[in-house]
Design a protein around this motif. Structure first.
Motif, PDB file in Angstrom:
ATOM      1  N   ASP A 250       0.834  -1.204   0.000  1.00  0.00           N
ATOM      2  CA  ASP A 250       0.000   0.000   0.000  1.00  0.00           C
ATOM      3  C   ASP A 250       0.874   1.261   0.000  1.00  0.00           C
ATOM      4  O   ASP A 250       2.114   1.187   0.005  1.00  0.00           O
ATOM      5  N   ASP A 251       0.225   2.413  -0.009  1.00  0.00           N
ATOM      6  CA  ASP A 251       0.958   3.672  -0.129  1.00  0.00           C
ATOM      7  C   ASP A 251       1.845   3.930   1.074  1.00  0.00           C
ATOM      8  O   ASP A 251       2.925   4.523   0.951  1.00  0.00           O
ATOM      9  N   ARG A 252       1.422   3.488   2.257  1.00  0.00           N
ATOM     10  CA  ARG A 252       2.274   3.670   3.442  1.00  0.00           C
ATOM     11  C   ARG A 252       3.572   2.911   3.288  1.00  0.00           C
ATOM     12  O   ARG A 252       4.643   3.409   3.640  1.00  0.00           O
ATOM     13  N   HIS A 253       3.500   1.678   2.781  1.00  0.00           N
ATOM     14  CA  HIS A 253       4.730   0.908   2.560  1.00  0.00           C
ATOM     15  C   HIS A 253       5.645   1.618   1.560  1.00  0.00           C
ATOM     16  O   HIS A 253       6.872   1.650   1.746  1.00  0.00           O
ATOM     17  N   TRP A 254       5.055   2.195   0.511  1.00  0.00           N
ATOM     18  CA  TRP A 254       5.865   2.876  -0.502  1.00  0.00           C
ATOM     19  C   TRP A 254       6.568   4.094   0.086  1.00  0.00           C
ATOM     20  O   TRP A 254       7.756   4.318  -0.133  1.00  0.00           O
ATOM     21  N   ARG A 255       5.843   4.870   0.863  1.00  0.00           N
ATOM     22  CA  ARG A 255       6.457   6.059   1.479  1.00  0.00           C
ATOM     23  C   ARG A 255       7.563   5.649   2.443  1.00  0.00           C
ATOM     24  O   ARG A 255       8.587   6.335   2.555  1.00  0.00           O
ATOM     25  N   ALA A 256       7.391   4.526   3.133  1.00  0.00           N
ATOM     26  CA  ALA A 256       8.430   4.071   4.059  1.00  0.00           C
ATOM     27  C   ALA A 256       9.646   3.530   3.320  1.00  0.00           C
ATOM     28  O   ALA A 256      10.776   3.573   3.836  1.00  0.00           O
ATOM     29  N   THR A 274       0.900   5.933  -6.356  1.00  0.00           N
ATOM     30  CA  THR A 274      -0.316   5.337  -5.801  1.00  0.00           C
ATOM     31  C   THR A 274      -0.336   3.834  -6.048  1.00  0.00           C
ATOM     32  O   THR A 274       0.347   3.329  -6.944  1.00  0.00           O
ATOM     33  N   GLN A 275      -1.163   3.141  -5.272  1.00  0.00           N
ATOM     34  CA  GLN A 275      -1.277   1.691  -5.454  1.00  0.00           C
ATOM     35  C   GLN A 275      -1.809   1.360  -6.839  1.00  0.00           C
ATOM     36  O   GLN A 275      -1.346   0.411  -7.493  1.00  0.00           O
ATOM     37  N   ASP A 309       8.715  -1.282   9.101  1.00  0.00           N
ATOM     38  CA  ASP A 309       7.437  -1.994   9.095  1.00  0.00           C
ATOM     39  C   ASP A 309       6.938  -2.244   7.675  1.00  0.00           C
ATOM     40  O   ASP A 309       5.753  -2.102   7.379  1.00  0.00           O
TER      41      ASP A 309
END
Length: 387
Positions: A250-256, A274-275, A309
């Protein structure tokens, strides 16, 4: 004892699907009586064996069972089975229904012996269709439900089967679930019944649940298939010294992940922001991530991804998984002494229970090991009906 203590199940199944289903029930506490022909289940002779009659797949799919031999082609064998059925909660078989009828062991005969019995048929194909009498094996069902075609669509190796008996084991779980549901109905109403669990239809529902896609709509809105699962680059990533399974979902994983890319030109790439975009440009996305992951060693990425994470997992082979630290910590692998095979490594039940924890009750039986014991429980002496 286990949560299913008190249930008696007659297991006439062979090879993988049926035995796997009934081993789950046996591990949960049911008294499973495996009924074999005088020649034994053919899977006994597949794979390495110290005794010559206990291959690894048989060993693992037939624990927690008592084993008897009956020749069901004889009147004595048939009568012994019907007497056992009168004491049982369920009978499971994977013979073609017409074969059971020829033996005089169709549902009507079993229901006459025990009206409350649940009679479960693990068949290849539903008995109302044109494939009803065809033999079914895992490879054939995989092909019929589209798995090889999906493998070809997702890569350049052409169609191939999944290297696991996925149909046997997935349908085996459906078989166990259906049998328990029918027993629940029996307990509420007093009514036994016949239950059919076909491999083809069950696996078709499993595969199409992911891949029917736009073919769900009438008229279709696309050609079907879940793009993320079919991406050609959807595979473990190479690191500087091995491989690692990483899922930037998801987008959170990409930003991390972006801060870990160390200067790779990913931050401003709108295709991946974006996903939806990452799915639409999945080949380019996987290539870009792969280039980043190849710059560091597996252990370093394990620390970095864990701290951020971001979902990851090791890429084990059949040897390294035996030393996985998590499986070691939870006691997943157990060693026991088998009467004919000696020291054996097996897998414990994967579920955990706070109130009625089950555990395997018996090692896989030798051919006919419990025949006298079981027949004596129904008032038959010696080995009546075994030959």
């Amino acid at each position: 004892m286990g949560p299913l203590a008190g249930l008696r199940i007659l297991d006439l199944t062979t090879v993988v699907m049926g035995p796997y289903a009934t081993s789950v029930l046996g591990d949960l506490g049911a008294d499973v009586i495996k009924v074999e022909a005088p020649g034994g289940d053919p899977i006994r002779r597949v794979g390495p064996s110290r005794s010559g009659a206990m291959g690894p797949m048989f060993l693992h799919a037939n624990r927690s069972k008592r084993g008897i031999v009956l020749d069901l082609k004889t009147a004595a064998g048939r009568d012994a089975l019907l007497r056992l059925a009168a004491t049982a909660d369920a009978l499971v078989h994977n013979l073609r229904p017409r074969a059971m009828e020829r033996l005089g062991l169709g549902y009507a005969a079993l229901a006459e012996a025990n009206p409350r019995i649940v009679y479960a048929n693990a068949c290849g194909y539903g008995q109302d269709g044109p494939y009803a009498d065809r033999p079914a094996y895992d490879d054939l069902v995989q092909g019929a439900c589209g798995i090889p075609a999906l493998m070809a669509r997702s890569g350049d190796d052409g169609p191939r089967y999944a290297p696991v008996n996925i149909a046997d084991r997935a349908v085996g779980l459906h078989l166990a679930i259906a049998l328990l549901a029918a027993l629940r109905h029996r307990d509420r109403t007093g009514q036994g019944q016949s239950v059919e669990v076909p491999m083809f239809e069950t696996m078709a529902s499993l595969v199409l649940g992911d891949h029917l896609g736009g073919l769900s709509h009438l008229p279709p809105s696309d050609e079907g298939g879940y793009a993320r699962l079919l991406a050609p680059m959807r595979r473990p990533y190479a690191t500087a010294d091995g491989h690692l399974c990483v899922l930037i979902y998801d987008d959170r994983h990409w930003r991390a992940f972006l801060p870990l890319a160390r200067g790779a030109a990913l931050e401003g790439d709108e295709r991946f922001a974006t996903q939806r975009g990452r799915t639409a440009h999945s080949t380019a996305f996987h290539q870009a991530v792969g280039e980043v992951l190849a710059t560091r060693r597996t252990a370093e990425w394990t620390d970095l991804l864990g701290a951020a994470d971001i979902p990851f997992a090791p890429m084990h082979d059949l040897n390294t998984i035996l030393d996985d630290p998590h499986l070691t910590a939870v006691g997943f692998f157990e060693t026991s002494q088998h009467p004919s095979e000696g020291a054996v490594r097996s897998m414990r039940l994967p579920t955990r229970w706070s109130g009625s924890p089950p555990s395997p009750a018996l090692p896989a039986p030798g051919l006919g090991e419990h025949t006298e014991e079981v027949l004596s429980e129904i008032g038959l002496g010696g080995r009546e009906g075994t030959a």
